[in-house]
Write an enzyme that holds these catalytic residues in place. Structure first.
Site, PDB file in Angstrom:
ATOM      1  N   LYS A  91      47.762  31.863  34.761  1.00 35.89           N
ATOM      2  CA  LYS A  91      47.035  30.890  35.592  1.00 35.89           C
ATOM      3  C   LYS A  91      47.526  29.481  35.262  1.00 35.89           C
ATOM      4  O   LYS A  91      47.795  29.168  34.091  1.00 35.89           O
ATOM      5  CB  LYS A  91      45.529  31.034  35.301  1.00 35.89           C
ATOM      6  CG  LYS A  91      44.622  30.229  36.207  1.00 35.89           C
ATOM      7  CD  LYS A  91      43.160  30.560  35.914  1.00 35.89           C
ATOM      8  CE  LYS A  91      42.187  29.779  36.775  1.00 35.89           C
ATOM      9  NZ  LYS A  91      40.783  30.142  36.519  1.00 35.89           N
ATOM     10  N   SER A 166      38.065  31.450  40.368  1.00 32.22           N
ATOM     11  CA  SER A 166      39.178  30.564  40.629  1.00 32.22           C
ATOM     12  C   SER A 166      40.535  31.156  40.256  1.00 32.22           C
ATOM     13  O   SER A 166      41.559  30.595  40.619  1.00 32.22           O
ATOM     14  CB  SER A 166      38.985  29.253  39.860  1.00 32.22           C
ATOM     15  OG  SER A 166      38.953  29.514  38.461  1.00 32.22           O
ATOM     16  N   SER A 190      35.281  33.417  36.944  1.00 37.71           N
ATOM     17  CA  SER A 190      36.597  33.260  37.572  1.00 37.71           C
ATOM     18  C   SER A 190      37.647  34.287  37.207  1.00 37.71           C
ATOM     19  O   SER A 190      38.718  34.291  37.812  1.00 37.71           O
ATOM     20  CB  SER A 190      37.156  31.874  37.276  1.00 37.71           C
ATOM     21  OG  SER A 190      36.591  30.960  38.156  1.00 37.71           O
TER      22      SER A 190
HETATM   23  N1  GLN Z   1      32.949  29.750  40.639  1.00 38.11           N
HETATM   24  C1  GLN Z   1      32.442  29.060  39.488  1.00 38.11           C
HETATM   25  C2  GLN Z   1      32.648  27.583  39.674  1.00 38.11           C
HETATM   26  O1  GLN Z   1      33.057  27.200  40.713  1.00 38.11           O
HETATM   27  C3  GLN Z   1      33.102  29.558  38.254  1.00 38.11           C
HETATM   28  C4  GLN Z   1      34.472  29.041  38.086  1.00 38.11           C
HETATM   29  C5  GLN Z   1      35.150  29.537  36.858  1.00 38.11           C
HETATM   30  O2  GLN Z   1      34.732  30.519  36.236  1.00 38.11           O
HETATM   31  N2  GLN Z   1      36.178  28.824  36.469  1.00 38.11           N
HETATM   32  O3  GLN Z   1      32.429  26.801  38.838  1.00 38.11           O
END
Ligand code: GLN
Length: 496
Positions: A91, A166, A190
């Site tokens: 990532k 994400s 994410s």
């Molecule tokens: N979807 C969650 C957010 O927008 C979690 C994101 C993540 O785990 N990086 O913050």
């Protein structure tokens, strides 16, 4: 290296005899080489990236050089490490000296890290070949990979659908066969939610198990790196390479990391599976409910004890998370001022430093990141700190206690990773509907416990067959039993 079929009758599962663990063995056995395997994945990356957009940068030369050196060492009778022969995607919020580390943001468009994250050093030391950096929601804020400054990533199971987020690019790299495994980061879901949407395994270990040194910070008390893979045993193999104390991250634990799969799967008859009532609501897609019921029935059939658990604070998770995560993000992201790092707006004559900061941040950050910074600054402000931030920390403690109580009654909690399968691109741009994606995942980060999403089969929506994920959660530092239980349930699910 084919893209998974979108045929609704196609199998939802990877071939169990063809995961990273077996692929690595075939390189060791001399049936193939790392370089040959890498070349087919580079071809897959090139042919799928225009449509799927999993990668921001493919590290072709670096990957070729690493693969050649791994093969040369194997040929010379050396052992390059447990991941020798594997090809892994990373990532783009994990710092690598090779290529750029952009976090999916214009703010870091040209950022090159002067150091490797601890997880990168550990992967390379274990003999892995890194194929490239995967697209992500900007600064890991999102659940669909649509906030990526370089455009959305698409789901190979349905090209007009999101891959989740994400870590969407990492999930797609694995699902589309462009990497044997990938690294993601999980602040509120994410790793697990994109794994669920793309039919992979996604594992978030206990907070403190894996070093965050070199992970660009979002919510420092919630962030955790973990693998996205084709099987649970692959997740265990990568976890064992990454986990363990790191002098560069004072929050890492020095508890020993045990070889998780050494004792094989768990005896299902000795399993106590907790089913949180609050995870089985009418908000779930009917296909998700149906799959879960079948899987619970097959667990019963093999003798597992199914226990109803109450987690009444489930629904407070989202509000708690969306105070704590933006608060920490607003502090972490204050370093992007246009002076020390990354993007800088063109200075205007007569403009002061404050205006330059403001324009740099308005131009460099996208709307979701700006929303989070404003929200975080607000909840930390003198007048509202007690009403929001302090209150959220109190609820955080209660959520932790609720899990502690649940784990006195069961070994793991089982539920859906997300209430629904992958949604259409553009369908949830309104922030609250996007945030609600993570209703079942955020609490593991709030409490710091380990959680894994494993493929749960396919459900149908508008004529498309889409994967869903099952989430298993366990007490802090119980990765070994969580992975063994997940492996047992992984095989059960195939026949359910
Ligand atoms: N979807 C969650 C957010 O927008 C979690 C994101 C993540 O785990 N990086 O913050």
């Amino acid at each position: 290296m084919t893209t998974p079929s979108t045929d609704p009758n196609s199998s939802s599962f990877f071939d169990p005899g063809d995961d990273l663990t077996t692929r690595v063995q075939s390189v060791r056995d001399g049936k193939t080489t790392t370089s040959l395997r890498l070349e087919s994945m580079l071809t897959a990356a090139e042919s799928t990236n225009p449509s799927l957009h999993a990668f921001h940068e493919v590290l072709t030369d670096f990957a070729r050089a690493t693969a050649a050196s791994v093969d040369a060492r194997l040929a010379a009778g050396e052992d390059p490490g447990p991941l020798a022969g594997s090809v892994i995607a990373v990532k783009d919020n994990i710092c690598t000296t090779e290529g750029r580390t952009t976090c999916g943001s214009r703010m870091l468009e040209n950022y090159r890290s002067p150091f490797d994250a601890t997880v990168i050093t550990r992967l390379l030391d274990a003999g892995a070949t890194l194929i490239g950096k995967t697209n992500m929601d900007e600064f890991a804020m999102g659940s669909s990979t649509e906030t990526c400054a370089w455009g959305p990533v698409r789901n190979p199971h349905g090209i007009n659908r999101v891959p989740g987020g994400s870590s969407g690019g990492s999930a797609v790299a694995v699902a589309a066969g462009i990497a044997d495994a990938a690294l993601g980061s999980d602040t509120g879901g994410s790793i697990r939610q994109p794994a669920a949407f793309c039919g992979c395994v996604g594992f978030k270990p206990t907070y403190g198990r894996i070093s965050r040194f070199g992970l660009v910070a979002f919510g420092s008390s919630l962030d955790q790196i973990g693998p996205l893979t084709r099987s649970v045993r692959d997740a265990a193999a990568i976890y064992e390479v990454l986990a363990g104390v790191d002098s560069n991250d004072a929050t890492t634990s020095d508890l020993p990391v045990e070889p998780s799969m050494a004792d094989g799967p768990f005896d299902p008859a000795s399993l106590r599976v907790g089913i949180p009532r609050e995870h089985y609501t009418t908000r779930n897609h009917p296909g998700v409910t149906e799959r879960l019921e079948r899987i619970i029935d097959s667990l019963r059939a093999v003798g597992a004890t199914i226990i109803d658990i109450d987690l009444p604070l489930t629904d407070y998770g989202i509000s708690t998370y969306y105070v704590i995560a933006p608060a920490e993000a607003s502090s972490n992201l204050s370093r992007y001022d246009g002076i020390r790092y990354g993007y800088r707006a063109d200075p205007r004559p007569g403009e002061g430093l404050e205006e330059l900061y403001a324009r740099t941040r308005s131009e460099g950050f996208g709307p979701e990141v700006q929303r989070r910074i404003m929200l975080g600054t607000y909840v930390l402000s003198a007048g509202y700190y007690g009403a929001y931030y302090k209150r959220a920390l109190q609820v955080r403690r209660l959520i932790k206690q609720e899990f502690d109580a649940a784990f006195t009654k069961c070994d793991v909690l089982l539920g859906p990773t997300s209430p629904h399968p992958a949604f259409q691109i553009g369908a949830k741009l309104e922030p609250i509907s996007m945030y609600l994606n993570d209703v079942y995942t955020v609490n593991a980060n709030i409490a710091g416990i380990p959680a894994i999403s494993i493929p749960g089969g396919m459900v149908e929506e508008n004529g498309e067959a889409l994967p869903i994920g099952l989430q298993l959660q366990a007490p802090a530092f119980h990765e070994t039993s969580l992975l063994r239980i997940a492996s047992t349930i992984e095989s059960l699910v195939r026949s359910a």
